[in-house]
Design an enzyme around this catalytic site. Structure first.
Site, PDB file in Angstrom:
ATOM      1  N   CYS A 142      13.455  -8.704  -1.194  1.00 36.38           N
ATOM      2  CA  CYS A 142      12.639  -7.802  -1.977  1.00 36.38           C
ATOM      3  C   CYS A 142      11.355  -7.331  -1.286  1.00 36.38           C
ATOM      4  O   CYS A 142      11.425  -6.563  -0.349  1.00 36.38           O
ATOM      5  CB  CYS A 142      12.356  -8.406  -3.339  1.00 36.38           C
ATOM      6  SG  CYS A 142      12.022  -7.147  -4.578  1.00 36.38           S
ATOM      7  N   ARG A 197      10.344   0.255 -13.360  1.00 41.49           N
ATOM      8  CA  ARG A 197      10.835  -0.872 -12.560  1.00 41.49           C
ATOM      9  C   ARG A 197      12.337  -1.043 -12.778  1.00 41.49           C
ATOM     10  O   ARG A 197      12.858  -0.789 -13.884  1.00 41.49           O
ATOM     11  CB  ARG A 197      10.120  -2.171 -12.929  1.00 41.49           C
ATOM     12  CG  ARG A 197       8.617  -2.153 -12.681  1.00 41.49           C
ATOM     13  CD  ARG A 197       8.027  -3.551 -12.788  1.00 41.49           C
ATOM     14  NE  ARG A 197       8.465  -4.399 -11.696  1.00 41.49           N
ATOM     15  CZ  ARG A 197       7.910  -4.378 -10.474  1.00 41.49           C
ATOM     16  NH1 ARG A 197       6.919  -3.548 -10.208  1.00 41.49           N
ATOM     17  NH2 ARG A 197       8.351  -5.160  -9.506  1.00 41.49           N
ATOM     18  N   HIS A 199      16.918 -11.643  -5.912  1.00 46.02           N
ATOM     19  CA  HIS A 199      16.173 -12.891  -6.141  1.00 46.02           C
ATOM     20  C   HIS A 199      17.088 -13.846  -6.911  1.00 46.02           C
ATOM     21  O   HIS A 199      18.231 -13.595  -7.154  1.00 46.02           O
ATOM     22  CB  HIS A 199      14.986 -12.608  -7.053  1.00 46.02           C
ATOM     23  CG  HIS A 199      13.891 -11.791  -6.486  1.00 46.02           C
ATOM     24  ND1 HIS A 199      12.984 -12.288  -5.584  1.00 46.02           N
ATOM     25  CD2 HIS A 199      13.517 -10.507  -6.731  1.00 46.02           C
ATOM     26  CE1 HIS A 199      12.107 -11.336  -5.305  1.00 46.02           C
ATOM     27  NE2 HIS A 199      12.403 -10.262  -5.997  1.00 46.02           N
TER      28      HIS A 199
HETATM   29  N1  GLN Z   1       6.263  -5.171  -5.131  1.00 50.96           N
HETATM   30  C1  GLN Z   1       7.549  -4.687  -4.780  1.00 50.96           C
HETATM   31  C2  GLN Z   1       8.136  -3.763  -5.831  1.00 50.96           C
HETATM   32  O1  GLN Z   1       7.714  -3.744  -6.884  1.00 50.96           O
HETATM   33  C3  GLN Z   1       8.498  -5.871  -4.550  1.00 50.96           C
HETATM   34  C4  GLN Z   1       8.709  -6.679  -5.776  1.00 50.96           C
HETATM   35  C5  GLN Z   1       9.441  -7.990  -5.513  1.00 50.96           C
HETATM   36  O2  GLN Z   1       9.369  -8.605  -4.436  1.00 50.96           O
HETATM   37  N2  GLN Z   1      10.146  -8.473  -6.521  1.00 50.96           N
HETATM   38  O3  GLN Z   1       9.041  -3.060  -5.586  1.00 50.96           O
END
Ligand code: GLN
Length: 251
Positions: A93, A127, A194
Protein backbone atom coordinates in the site's frame (compact mmCIF):
# COMPACT_ATOMS: atom_id res chain seq x y z
CA UNK A 1 20.79 -21.44 5.17
CA UNK A 2 19.39 -18.05 6.19
CA UNK A 3 17.77 -15.00 4.62
CA UNK A 4 18.63 -11.38 5.44
CA UNK A 5 15.53 -9.19 5.52
CA UNK A 6 15.58 -5.39 5.55
CA UNK A 7 12.39 -3.80 6.93
CA UNK A 8 12.06 -0.19 5.78
CA UNK A 9 10.54 2.24 8.34
CA UNK A 10 8.84 -0.30 10.63
CA UNK A 11 7.98 2.54 13.03
CA UNK A 12 6.27 4.69 10.40
CA UNK A 13 4.77 2.40 7.77
CA UNK A 14 2.85 -0.25 9.62
CA UNK A 15 -0.93 -0.17 9.48
CA UNK A 16 -3.36 -3.10 9.48
CA UNK A 17 -0.63 -5.08 11.26
CA UNK A 18 1.55 -5.07 8.14
CA UNK A 19 4.52 -5.98 10.34
CA UNK A 20 2.69 -9.31 10.83
CA UNK A 21 4.01 -10.27 7.40
CA UNK A 22 7.49 -10.41 8.91
CA UNK A 23 6.32 -12.75 11.68
CA UNK A 24 4.82 -15.13 9.11
CA UNK A 25 7.97 -15.21 6.99
CA UNK A 26 10.11 -15.75 10.09
CA UNK A 27 7.95 -18.71 11.19
CA UNK A 28 7.68 -20.34 7.76
CA UNK A 29 11.46 -20.07 7.39
CA UNK A 30 12.06 -21.50 10.89
CA UNK A 31 9.74 -24.45 10.23
CA UNK A 32 12.12 -25.37 7.41
CA UNK A 33 15.28 -24.78 9.42
CA UNK A 34 16.05 -21.54 7.58
CA UNK A 35 17.48 -18.62 9.56
CA UNK A 36 15.76 -15.20 9.42
CA UNK A 37 18.13 -12.27 9.96
CA UNK A 38 15.77 -9.32 10.51
CA UNK A 39 17.28 -5.83 10.07
CA UNK A 40 15.10 -2.72 10.50
CA UNK A 41 16.11 0.23 8.30
CA UNK A 42 15.09 3.64 9.63
CA UNK A 43 15.49 7.29 8.72
CA UNK A 44 19.06 8.15 7.75
CA UNK A 45 20.15 4.50 7.64
CA UNK A 46 21.70 3.30 4.40
CA UNK A 47 20.60 0.40 2.20
CA UNK A 48 23.71 -1.47 1.03
CA UNK A 49 22.95 -3.26 -2.26
CA UNK A 50 23.60 -7.00 -1.90
CA UNK A 51 23.21 -7.01 1.90
CA UNK A 52 19.50 -7.94 1.89
CA UNK A 53 17.79 -10.87 0.21
CA UNK A 54 14.42 -9.28 0.81
CA UNK A 55 13.36 -5.66 1.37
CA UNK A 56 9.96 -5.13 2.99
CA UNK A 57 7.89 -1.96 3.45
CA UNK A 58 4.39 -1.66 4.87
CA UNK A 59 1.54 0.80 4.45
CA UNK A 60 0.76 4.12 6.09
CA UNK A 61 -1.45 7.17 6.11
CA UNK A 62 -0.44 10.19 4.04
CA UNK A 63 1.09 11.76 7.14
CA UNK A 64 3.48 8.88 7.75
CA UNK A 65 4.33 8.63 4.06
CA UNK A 66 5.26 12.33 4.09
CA UNK A 67 7.56 11.73 7.08
CA UNK A 68 9.64 9.12 5.25
CA UNK A 69 9.38 10.07 1.53
CA UNK A 70 12.42 12.36 1.35
CA UNK A 71 14.60 9.86 3.21
CA UNK A 72 13.36 7.00 1.01
CA UNK A 73 14.18 9.06 -2.10
CA UNK A 74 17.77 9.23 -0.79
CA UNK A 75 17.84 5.43 -0.68
CA UNK A 76 16.25 5.10 -4.12
CA UNK A 77 19.39 4.38 -6.11
CA UNK A 78 20.60 1.73 -3.64
CA UNK A 79 17.21 -0.01 -3.61
CA UNK A 80 17.02 -0.04 -7.41
CA UNK A 81 20.57 -1.44 -7.51
CA UNK A 82 19.69 -4.11 -4.95
CA UNK A 83 16.68 -5.20 -7.04
CA UNK A 84 18.73 -5.17 -10.25
CA UNK A 85 21.10 -7.47 -8.36
CA UNK A 86 18.26 -9.91 -7.71
CA UNK A 87 16.98 -8.89 -4.28
CA UNK A 88 13.32 -9.59 -3.59
CA UNK A 89 10.88 -6.88 -2.48
CA UNK A 90 7.45 -6.97 -0.85
CA UNK A 91 5.82 -3.52 -0.65
CA UNK A 92 2.35 -2.91 0.75
CA UNK A 93 0.00 0.00 0.00
CA UNK A 94 1.63 3.30 1.09
CA UNK A 95 5.03 1.65 0.70
CA UNK A 96 4.00 0.30 -2.74
CA UNK A 97 2.97 3.81 -3.78
CA UNK A 98 6.36 5.32 -2.77
CA UNK A 99 8.27 2.70 -4.76
CA UNK A 100 6.67 4.16 -7.91
CA UNK A 101 7.44 7.58 -9.45
CA UNK A 102 5.33 9.70 -7.04
CA UNK A 103 2.24 9.85 -4.82
CA UNK A 104 0.06 12.96 -5.30
CA UNK A 105 -2.06 13.57 -2.20
CA UNK A 106 -5.66 14.85 -2.36
CA UNK A 107 -4.49 18.38 -1.54
CA UNK A 108 -2.23 18.22 -4.61
CA UNK A 109 1.16 18.04 -2.93
CA UNK A 110 3.40 15.39 -4.42
CA UNK A 111 5.57 12.94 -2.49
CA UNK A 112 8.59 11.73 -4.47
CA UNK A 113 8.89 8.02 -5.17
CA UNK A 114 12.01 6.03 -6.05
CA UNK A 115 10.83 4.88 -9.52
CA UNK A 116 11.49 1.23 -8.87
CA UNK A 117 8.01 0.25 -10.08
CA UNK A 118 6.71 1.64 -13.42
CA UNK A 119 3.71 3.50 -12.00
CA UNK A 120 2.50 6.69 -10.33
CA UNK A 121 -0.33 7.30 -7.88
CA UNK A 122 -2.90 10.08 -7.56
CA UNK A 123 -5.25 10.27 -4.58
CA UNK A 124 -8.93 10.46 -5.42
CA UNK A 125 -11.92 11.87 -3.50
CA UNK A 126 -13.32 8.57 -2.27
CA UNK A 127 -11.33 5.90 -0.45
CA UNK A 128 -11.32 2.38 -1.84
CA UNK A 129 -11.99 0.19 1.18
CA UNK A 130 -12.90 -3.45 1.57
CA UNK A 131 -11.97 -7.08 1.04
CA UNK A 132 -10.14 -7.98 -2.16
CA UNK A 133 -9.68 -11.17 -4.13
CA UNK A 134 -7.13 -11.54 -6.92
CA UNK A 135 -6.15 -14.22 -9.41
CA UNK A 136 -2.38 -14.36 -9.86
CA UNK A 137 -0.02 -16.29 -12.14
CA UNK A 138 3.45 -15.61 -10.76
CA UNK A 139 4.75 -18.89 -12.18
CA UNK A 140 3.64 -19.84 -15.71
CA UNK A 141 0.57 -22.09 -15.59
CA UNK A 142 0.16 -21.77 -11.80
CA UNK A 143 -3.02 -19.74 -11.19
CA UNK A 144 -3.47 -18.90 -7.50
CA UNK A 145 -5.82 -16.77 -5.42
CA UNK A 146 -4.68 -13.91 -3.23
CA UNK A 147 -7.07 -12.49 -0.63
CA UNK A 148 -6.67 -9.41 1.54
CA UNK A 149 -8.05 -6.03 2.60
CA UNK A 150 -7.58 -2.65 0.96
CA UNK A 151 -8.00 0.92 2.20
CA UNK A 152 -6.52 3.61 -0.03
CA UNK A 153 -7.33 6.97 -1.61
CA UNK A 154 -4.55 6.50 -4.10
CA UNK A 155 -5.25 5.36 -7.66
CA UNK A 156 -2.16 3.70 -9.03
CA UNK A 157 -1.65 3.90 -12.80
CA UNK A 158 0.63 1.23 -14.18
CA UNK A 159 2.64 2.03 -17.31
CA UNK A 160 1.26 0.22 -20.41
CA UNK A 161 4.01 -2.41 -20.41
CA UNK A 162 4.05 -2.92 -16.64
CA UNK A 163 3.23 -6.33 -15.16
CA UNK A 164 0.43 -6.34 -12.54
CA UNK A 165 0.52 -8.73 -9.58
CA UNK A 166 -2.90 -10.06 -10.43
CA UNK A 167 -6.33 -9.69 -11.95
CA UNK A 168 -9.06 -8.33 -9.67
CA UNK A 169 -11.82 -10.90 -9.08
CA UNK A 170 -13.50 -8.78 -6.38
CA UNK A 171 -12.48 -5.40 -4.97
CA UNK A 172 -10.99 -2.17 -6.37
CA UNK A 173 -7.32 -2.96 -6.93
CA UNK A 174 -4.88 -0.38 -8.31
CA UNK A 175 -7.43 2.17 -9.48
CA UNK A 176 -10.91 0.69 -9.30
CA UNK A 177 -11.11 0.60 -13.12
CA UNK A 178 -8.28 -1.29 -14.82
CA UNK A 179 -9.22 -4.63 -13.26
CA UNK A 180 -5.63 -5.14 -12.13
CA UNK A 181 -3.89 -5.00 -8.78
CA UNK A 182 -0.31 -4.49 -7.71
CA UNK A 183 2.84 -4.59 -9.76
CA UNK A 184 5.63 -7.10 -10.31
CA UNK A 185 9.19 -6.52 -11.41
CA UNK A 186 11.21 -9.78 -11.34
CA UNK A 187 11.44 -10.72 -7.65
CA UNK A 188 9.91 -7.41 -6.51
CA UNK A 189 6.18 -7.20 -5.81
CA UNK A 190 3.98 -4.30 -4.74
CA UNK A 191 0.34 -4.59 -3.63
CA UNK A 192 -2.50 -2.75 -1.91
CA UNK A 193 -3.39 -5.87 0.06
CA UNK A 194 -3.24 -5.53 3.83
CA UNK A 195 -4.63 -7.88 6.39
CA UNK A 196 -1.81 -8.59 7.03
CA UNK A 197 -1.49 -10.33 3.68
CA UNK A 198 0.74 -13.32 4.32
CA UNK A 199 -1.07 -15.21 7.15
CA UNK A 200 -4.03 -15.83 4.85
CA UNK A 201 -2.00 -16.51 1.69
CA UNK A 202 0.49 -19.22 2.61
CA UNK A 203 1.49 -20.00 -0.99
CA UNK A 204 2.43 -16.35 -1.53
CA UNK A 205 4.43 -16.20 1.70
CA UNK A 206 6.41 -19.18 0.40
CA UNK A 207 6.81 -17.54 -3.00
CA UNK A 208 8.33 -14.43 -1.37
CA UNK A 209 10.56 -16.60 0.83
CA UNK A 210 11.72 -18.58 -2.22
CA UNK A 211 12.62 -15.34 -4.06
CA UNK A 212 14.75 -14.26 -1.10
CA UNK A 213 16.45 -17.68 -0.99
CA UNK A 214 17.12 -17.50 -4.73
CA UNK A 215 18.97 -14.22 -4.15
CA UNK A 216 20.92 -15.74 -1.24
CA UNK A 217 21.98 -18.80 -3.28
CA UNK A 218 22.47 -16.86 -6.49
CA UNK A 219 20.36 -19.46 -8.26
CA UNK A 220 16.80 -20.53 -9.00
CA UNK A 221 14.02 -20.13 -6.43
CA UNK A 222 13.97 -23.42 -4.47
CA UNK A 223 10.87 -25.60 -3.97
CA UNK A 224 10.16 -25.40 -0.26
CA UNK A 225 8.94 -28.40 1.75
CA UNK A 226 5.17 -28.37 2.13
CA UNK A 227 3.73 -27.32 5.50
CA UNK A 228 0.33 -28.05 7.04
CA UNK A 229 -1.54 -24.91 5.87
CA UNK A 230 -5.12 -25.96 6.63
CA UNK A 231 -5.68 -22.98 8.94
CA UNK A 232 -4.11 -20.52 6.49
CA UNK A 233 -6.17 -21.92 3.63
CA UNK A 234 -9.34 -21.64 5.70
CA UNK A 235 -8.46 -18.01 6.49
CA UNK A 236 -8.03 -17.34 2.78
CA UNK A 237 -11.42 -18.90 2.04
CA UNK A 238 -13.15 -16.73 4.62
CA UNK A 239 -11.40 -13.61 3.28
CA UNK A 240 -12.18 -14.55 -0.33
CA UNK A 241 -15.83 -15.13 0.61
CA UNK A 242 -16.09 -11.67 2.12
CA UNK A 243 -14.51 -10.16 -0.99
CA UNK A 244 -16.92 -11.97 -3.30
CA UNK A 245 -19.91 -10.83 -1.24
CA UNK A 246 -18.97 -7.21 -0.67
CA UNK A 247 -15.63 -6.27 -2.20
CA UNK A 248 -15.27 -3.23 -4.48
CA UNK A 249 -18.14 -1.09 -3.25
CA UNK A 250 -17.63 2.53 -2.25
CA UNK A 251 -18.82 3.11 1.29
N1 GLN B 1 -2.06 6.93 2.30
C1 GLN B 1 -2.20 6.11 1.16
C2 GLN B 1 -3.59 6.18 0.55
O1 GLN B 1 -4.46 6.60 1.15
C3 GLN B 1 -1.89 4.65 1.53
C4 GLN B 1 -2.83 4.09 2.52
C5 GLN B 1 -2.39 2.75 3.08
O2 GLN B 1 -1.20 2.41 3.18
N2 GLN B 1 -3.36 1.95 3.50
O3 GLN B 1 -3.80 5.81 -0.54
Amino acid sequence: MKVVVGHLYPDYLNIYADRGNMAVLERRAAWRGIGFDYRPIGLGEAVRPGEHDLLYVGGGQDREQALVAADLAQKGESIREAVAGGAAVLAVCGGYQLLGRFYRERAGSELPGISLFPHHTIAGERRMIGDVLLECELEPGERRSLAGFENHAGRTMLDPDAEPLGRVVAGFGNDGESGYEGCRLDRAVGTYLHGPLLPRNAWFADWVLAQALAHRSGGESPRLDALDDDLEDEAQEVSAGRARSRGGRFH
